[in-house]
Design a protein around this motif. Sequence first.
Motif, PDB file in Angstrom:
ATOM      1  N   LEU A   1       0.828  -1.211   0.000  1.00  0.00           N
ATOM      2  CA  LEU A   1       0.000   0.000   0.000  1.00  0.00           C
ATOM      3  C   LEU A   1       0.861   1.260   0.000  1.00  0.00           C
ATOM      4  O   LEU A   1       0.620   2.193  -0.775  1.00  0.00           O
ATOM      5  CB  LEU A   1      -0.922  -0.007   1.223  1.00  0.00           C
TER       6      LEU A   1
ATOM      7  N   ASN B   1      -9.264  -2.204   2.853  1.00  0.00           N
ATOM      8  CA  ASN B   1      -9.958  -1.049   2.286  1.00  0.00           C
ATOM      9  C   ASN B   1      -9.223   0.264   2.547  1.00  0.00           C
ATOM     10  O   ASN B   1      -9.650   1.317   2.081  1.00  0.00           O
ATOM     11  CB  ASN B   1     -11.381  -0.948   2.852  1.00  0.00           C
TER      12      ASN B   1
ATOM     13  N   THR C   1      -6.711   3.232   2.189  1.00  0.00           N
ATOM     14  CA  THR C   1      -6.091   3.861   1.024  1.00  0.00           C
ATOM     15  C   THR C   1      -5.029   4.861   1.466  1.00  0.00           C
ATOM     16  O   THR C   1      -5.036   5.323   2.615  1.00  0.00           O
ATOM     17  CB  THR C   1      -7.145   4.596   0.170  1.00  0.00           C
TER      18      THR C   1
END
Length: 240
Positions: free
Chosen positions: A122, A219, A221
Amino acid sequence: MGLELYLDLLSQPCRALYIFARSNNIPFEFKRVQLAKGQHKTEEFRKVNVLMKVPALRDGSFTLAESIAILLYLVQKFKTPDHWYPSDLQKRARVDEYLSWQHANIRAKGSKLFLTKAMLPLLTGQPLPPEKLEFATEELNVALKQFEEKFLQDKPFIAGSEVSLADLVALVELMQPVCAGYDLFEERPKLKEWRSRVEEAVGKQLFQEAHEDIMNIKNLTVDQFAPEMMENFKQQLLKQ
């Protein structure tokens, strides 16, 4: 001013405190501190904990850092049931033994796998190097074997026949890699049965509630991170 707990439920020690306080009907005000936003680095929070880490406790004019110290404070202040931190010398020693061991083992290895698998791709925007994941998984598996053979053995719980602080602290740590997609309970029936007993002891609904945010970690971000925190996390992860 009543008891305040400063927590981010993405953090394992914070979840342990939250579950313990709620399951023992300890009244407290939940002060959410979002680590990704850098809220633990503010001057306001520094007045609560100069170490700028969560969890933290404020009880009137008294403040306290470090999750184990806070758990023990709550045990004694609110006189929670004896099984959490037994008065029996040897049972208490078993709890202390696990809590002393876990920092550099279950906590360190579980956190490393979680950060490698869930956070590194990420924050870097790059695919996860397979060798990094393999190494982190192997390290955690060694710690899990030690946990089963040394601490759990053939007992229902770490200190014997009843749940203790050791079990709660252990399970929230083990949930971290699970939430990143590594189901470490799948091929370990003894651990799976122990997990079920611990959840039952604290309340399954409460346990699930405390893990709701971390279960949805996929989920997350990049824009949910403060830029300076994102860069800080990235540099730390790349050093591992």
